[in-house]
Design a protein around this motif. Structure first.
Motif, PDB file in Angstrom:
ATOM      1  N   ALA A 117      15.414  69.779  78.403  1.00 20.45           N
ATOM      2  CA  ALA A 117      15.060  70.866  77.486  1.00 20.45           C
ATOM      3  C   ALA A 117      15.269  70.450  76.030  1.00 20.45           C
ATOM      4  CB  ALA A 117      15.874  72.110  77.803  1.00 20.45           C
ATOM      5  N   GLY A 120      12.421  68.282  75.120  1.00 21.46           N
ATOM      6  CA  GLY A 120      11.246  69.114  74.901  1.00 21.46           C
ATOM      7  C   GLY A 120      11.258  69.786  73.539  1.00 21.46           C
ATOM      8  N   THR A 123      10.408  67.012  70.962  1.00 21.04           N
ATOM      9  CA  THR A 123       9.001  66.597  70.878  1.00 21.04           C
ATOM     10  C   THR A 123       8.144  67.727  70.303  1.00 21.04           C
ATOM     11  OG1 THR A 123       8.531  67.191  73.188  1.00 21.04           O
ATOM     12  CG2 THR A 123       9.200  64.920  72.752  1.00 21.04           C
ATOM     13  N   ALA A 124       8.510  68.981  70.614  1.00 20.33           N
ATOM     14  CA  ALA A 124       7.761  70.099  70.026  1.00 20.33           C
ATOM     15  C   ALA A 124       7.933  70.132  68.503  1.00 20.33           C
ATOM     16  CB  ALA A 124       8.201  71.417  70.652  1.00 20.33           C
TER      17      ALA A 124
ATOM     18  N   PHE B   4      12.933  75.426  81.261  1.00 21.24           N
ATOM     19  CA  PHE B   4      13.735  75.110  80.084  1.00 21.24           C
ATOM     20  C   PHE B   4      13.884  76.349  79.226  1.00 21.24           C
ATOM     21  CE2 PHE B   4      11.487  70.893  80.519  1.00 21.24           C
ATOM     22  CZ  PHE B   4      12.516  70.330  81.239  1.00 21.24           C
ATOM     23  N   GLU B   5      15.040  76.478  78.585  1.00 18.95           N
ATOM     24  CA  GLU B   5      15.159  77.549  77.596  1.00 18.95           C
ATOM     25  C   GLU B   5      14.206  77.256  76.445  1.00 18.95           C
ATOM     26  OE1 GLU B   5      19.196  77.454  76.143  1.00 18.95           O
ATOM     27  OE2 GLU B   5      19.687  76.449  78.024  1.00 18.95           O
ATOM     28  N   TRP B   7      11.323  76.293  76.274  1.00 17.29           N
ATOM     29  CA  TRP B   7      10.381  75.197  76.422  1.00 17.29           C
ATOM     30  C   TRP B   7      10.046  75.088  77.888  1.00 17.29           C
ATOM     31  CZ3 TRP B   7       6.901  72.421  74.211  1.00 17.29           C
ATOM     32  CH2 TRP B   7       6.406  71.301  74.873  1.00 17.29           C
ATOM     33  N   LEU B  37       6.072  65.984  79.512  1.00 13.73           N
ATOM     34  CA  LEU B  37       7.059  66.539  78.578  1.00 13.73           C
ATOM     35  C   LEU B  37       6.796  66.061  77.148  1.00 13.73           C
ATOM     36  CD1 LEU B  37       9.653  68.248  78.248  1.00 13.73           C
ATOM     37  CD2 LEU B  37      10.950  66.157  78.568  1.00 13.73           C
ATOM     38  N   GLY B  41       4.593  68.195  74.275  1.00 13.47           N
ATOM     39  CA  GLY B  41       5.400  68.654  73.140  1.00 13.47           C
ATOM     40  C   GLY B  41       4.717  68.363  71.822  1.00 13.47           C
TER      41      GLY B  41
END
Lengths: 349, 349
Positions: A117, A120, A123-124, B4-5, B7, B37, B41
């Motif tokens: 997470a 993630g 990368t976001a 994921f929290e 995500w 992932l 992202g």
């Protein structure tokens, strides 16, 4: 002179045969490591390897090429994360050469046990920062190290951009008489990261200034002014950036202390911790050296840009004390703004 | 689907919400992490971020751009070190796109306490490798992390090269009928690194095959042959490389088992440790897919080059079983050469 087995260092490194935190601080010890150990090791292949950003020719194009490793701890902090920091920082290294940033790479070193997470979210953040900066993440790599051989996510971004003909922005071009400009207030990034480390909580929240600066540079170039030097004062802060420029160009820099924009939250935190705000890292600010008679035009263009609203002139490039940076104090005296030696705030970027 | 929290991962990652060693193995788990992932992202900014080497346009030039992180442990091993590995590996990623490598960057993440003598040996190895490959180390960065947050030296190199017009070397171009060639014997790098890890000493010394391959590629291109695909079979070995190509191009690959060149020392070590030599990393070998009627010319050019003396044809690209790699055994049967899932040998490069 340290006597290495099978490898002799051509100049003294300070008192240690081992890597210490100060070698990563962006100050004098970092510079010594690069100049006296890394670049000499490279031999003939590494003539320009000490540059933050190289400007090179490839296939008839004039390219800027840069790389930065990010080990900031914690990975998430007020105003940003290692993800946007890694995108903006590399975009800014390209921008400081006057380049238009185009492509980024990203290499991850992941510690076993890191929550996916977190990756993630990182990368976001990278994607959002790249989209905002108008660059594309085109290639990458992912490695994993065992638990206890890393610390969450380490991230190295590299960037490629194009530099227009005629643009020559380099530290050696700082010239006596140049106005020294800064694009906004100082010290926010370092204090933001420090503020959320365990056990260090301040009353006020200071957010990181992380931002991509190539749009601001484009606005400055659009005035037609001849920008001599641009530098983003990251590790080692304004003090390291100005000392490096002064040393490279063999000029002096004279600042006016009361014109140095340090926000209250930064000043308070620095006072509490005994830090010098001029040595604290920024991630969305630039320093510019420009002909004094073009300075007003450039300042006006900076202030009209969202990332330059706090732009101001902070000093002048002088013939006195070449290689040295001094500040005129409110009492009429001067104090030396010295090059940071080691590491004031480890793992700030 | 892992929840994921904040995500959500758009496809299942195997049974774990954390980074595990297998995510760095270059096999199926690595590919899942990148595809499901990391690249999602990035969003719109990361359309091609899953490529080992991107071919992009900048300032009118056709550029190849790549990055790789190196975390090999130990840092020095028979036949090389993390320094030459990091130069040759990035040179080879450029070469596998048919590019002429020009410029490299190097970002160091140093653990506090690492002997500076080790760093000096590494930079000297990098310089020698760069000189041998005819590339220049033009920019870099150095960060330091605390003792216990690293493991000596982690090194990320990025590279820029130029790709000639008309050269289109990509996995999707693998075509039914293509000959599958390999430039030399297999498994040396992985066994060399493994052989000097604590407690694992074999009777024979196998040295790493680390080498720059762009000269070999240039010799292959000089025959005038249309090279469809090139790949250096590093992490995950020949098995991962061929499976990735087969999956991308939707073709089958049929190997002849007795033609696969595994040296005795590698075979012995693999037998002892229960490893599959086809999954062991190489750092100075390439696999090529080329029109069958041009294969003899290409093989002759490879054998005339110092890094291709052991070149041979190992198989054919077939219409059967698209996405799958099989080997014909000496007994006349076939066995599936599957994509490695996780990590057979951690931190091999």
């Amino acid at each position: 002179m340290i006597d290495f087995e099978g490898w002799s260092c051509p100049a003294p490194l300070r008192d240690t045969p081992h890597v210490v935190a100060g070698h990563g601080g962006g100050g004098a010890m970092s510079a010594e490591l690069v100049r006296h150990l890394i670049v000499p090791g490279y031999g003939d292949a590494g003539g320009t390897a000490d540059r933050d950003c190289a400007v090179v020719e490839a296939g008839g194009a004039r390219l800027a090429f840069t790389t930065d490793a990010y080990v900031v701890q914690p990975m998430f902090f007020p105003g940003g994360s290692i993800g946007d920091l890694a995108v903006n920082g590399t975009v800014n290294d390209l921008a400081m050469a006057g380049a238009t940033p185009l492509y980024l790479s990203a290499a991850f070193i992941l510690e076993e046990g890191t929550p996916l997470a977190d990756l993630g979210r990182i990368t976001a953040a990278m994607g959002a920062a790249a989209t905002a900066a108008g660059v594309r993440l085109v290639t990458g790599d992912t490695k994993v190290v065992g638990h206890g051989n890393g610390d969450g996510v380490y991230l190295t971004t590299s960037g490629v951009g194009v530099v227009a003909d005629g643009v020559e922005i380099e530290p050696r071009r700082a010239t006596v008489g140049d106005a020294v400009l800064v694009s906004g207030d100082l010290g926010r990034h370092g204090v933001a990261v420090l503020s959320c480390r365990e056990g260090l909580e301040f009353g006020t929240t200071v957010a990181s200034d992380t931002a991509p600066l190539h749009g601001l540079v484009a606005a400055m170039l659009a005035t037609g002014a001849d920008l001599h030097v641009l530098r983003d004062p990251t590790r080692g802060g304004l003090a390291a950036a100005l000392n490096e420029i002064a040393a490279t160009a063999r000029v002096g820099v004279e600042l006016t202390e009361r014109d140095l924009p340090v926000p209250d939250g930064v000043a308070d935190a620095c006072h509490l911790l005994g830090l010098d705000p001029l040595q604290v890292a920024n991630e969305g600010r630039l320093v510019a050296f420009v002909d004094a008679d073009q300075a007003d035009d450039v300042l006006a263009a900076m202030r009209a840009h969202p990332y330059g609203t706090g732009a101001r002139r902070i000093g002048t490039c002088v013939a006195d004390h070449p290689g040295m940076v001094v500040a005129r104090t409110a009492l009429g005296g001067t104090r030396v703004i010295s090059m940071p030696i080691g590491e004031q705030l480890p793992r700030i970027c």
